[in-house]
Design a protein around this motif. Structure first.
Motif, PDB file in Angstrom:
ATOM      1  N   SER A   1      19.151  -2.183   4.963  1.00 21.42           N
ATOM      2  CA  SER A   1      19.466  -1.214   5.974  1.00 21.42           C
ATOM      3  C   SER A   1      19.139   0.135   4.438  1.00 21.42           C
ATOM      4  O   SER A   1      19.732   1.606   4.254  1.00 21.42           O
ATOM      5  CB  SER A   1      21.266  -0.690   5.814  1.00 21.42           C
TER       6      SER A   1
ATOM      7  N   ILE B   1      13.903   1.742   5.750  1.00 19.95           N
ATOM      8  CA  ILE B   1      13.959   2.963   6.675  1.00 19.95           C
ATOM      9  C   ILE B   1      13.155   3.402   6.799  1.00 19.95           C
ATOM     10  O   ILE B   1      12.328   4.152   7.849  1.00 19.95           O
ATOM     11  CB  ILE B   1      15.916   3.661   6.714  1.00 19.95           C
TER      12      ILE B   1
ATOM     13  N   LYS C   1      10.119   2.249   8.258  1.00 22.94           N
ATOM     14  CA  LYS C   1      10.146   1.356   9.244  1.00 22.94           C
ATOM     15  C   LYS C   1       9.693   3.005  10.136  1.00 22.94           C
ATOM     16  O   LYS C   1       8.802   3.058  11.050  1.00 22.94           O
ATOM     17  CB  LYS C   1      11.316   0.987   9.673  1.00 22.94           C
ATOM     18  N   ARG C   2      10.315   4.117   9.895  1.00 20.12           N
ATOM     19  CA  ARG C   2      10.012   5.280  10.397  1.00 20.12           C
ATOM     20  C   ARG C   2       8.867   5.536  10.631  1.00 20.12           C
ATOM     21  O   ARG C   2       7.984   7.222  11.518  1.00 20.12           O
ATOM     22  CB  ARG C   2      11.170   6.613   9.969  1.00 20.12           C
TER      23      ARG C   2
END
Ligand code: HEM
Length: 153
Positions: A69, A74, A77-78
């Motif tokens: 996390s 993140i 990944k986005r």
């Protein structure tokens, strides 16, 4: 193994798009008509490098990330769906279409319209991928190591 393959695939993908982009702009600005046509006809062969490189970078990245996390993970990944979507739906079709138009000597407004879209999508992908490289180096501590070294030099 994934830790080695992932950055190599990612950086090869980045360099492939950078080569498409700079050779396109250089040939348009400084090259003859023959050079423009030759560059446009060569780029689809480069897709044989770009597509596997992006697929490997994405798949290995998601494996390495696991359930992390960390905000940098993140962020990476986005960005990936935009990088892949831009490649699949804009860069690949426009590279193939421009190569076909160039082969037929059709270098009119349609060619330059599609060319402009391809250059914009390429620039968007280069910036998203450079953010992924930056966050990757931050995750492995290489970027802060470099900064620390620069500060003490
Ligand atoms: C084209 C897209 C991408 C590029 C260019 C890229 C590039 C990089 C680079 C250069 C590193 C540094 C490796 C090192 O210093 O040894 C890295 C690390 C990393 N990347 Fe990516 N990456 C991409 C996509 C992704 C995606 C989609 C994820 C999934 C979240 C991801 C997750 C990671 C993780 C977790 C690390 C740290 C790996 C480790 O601990 O060794 N990457 N990436």
């Amino acid at each position: 193994m994934l830790k080695i393959i992932h950055p190599i695939a990612g950086i090869i993908g980045f360099l492939t798009i950078l080569t498409f982009w700079t050779s396109t702009v250089a040939s348009e600005l400084f090259g003859s008509l023959e050079t423009v046509v030759a560059v446009k006809r060569a780029i689809p062969w480069g897709l044989l490098i770009l597509v596997p490189a992006l697929a490997i970078a994405g798949a290995s990245g998601f494996k390495l990330a696991g359930a992390s996390s960390d905000p940098r993970v993140i962020g990476k990944k986005r960005r990936m769906p935009f990088i892949a979507g831009n490649g699949l739906f804009i860069l690949i079709p426009s590279a193939l279409y421009l190569a076909a138009l160039a082969s037929r000597g059709e270098l009119g407004p349609l060619f330059y319209g599609v060319q402009a879209i391809e250059l914009i999508a390429g620039a968007v992908n280069l910036s998203l991928m450079s953010l992924n490289i930056r966050d990757g180096f931050r995750l492995t501590g290489r970027l802060s190591d470099l900064r620390r070294q620069a500060a003490t030099d």
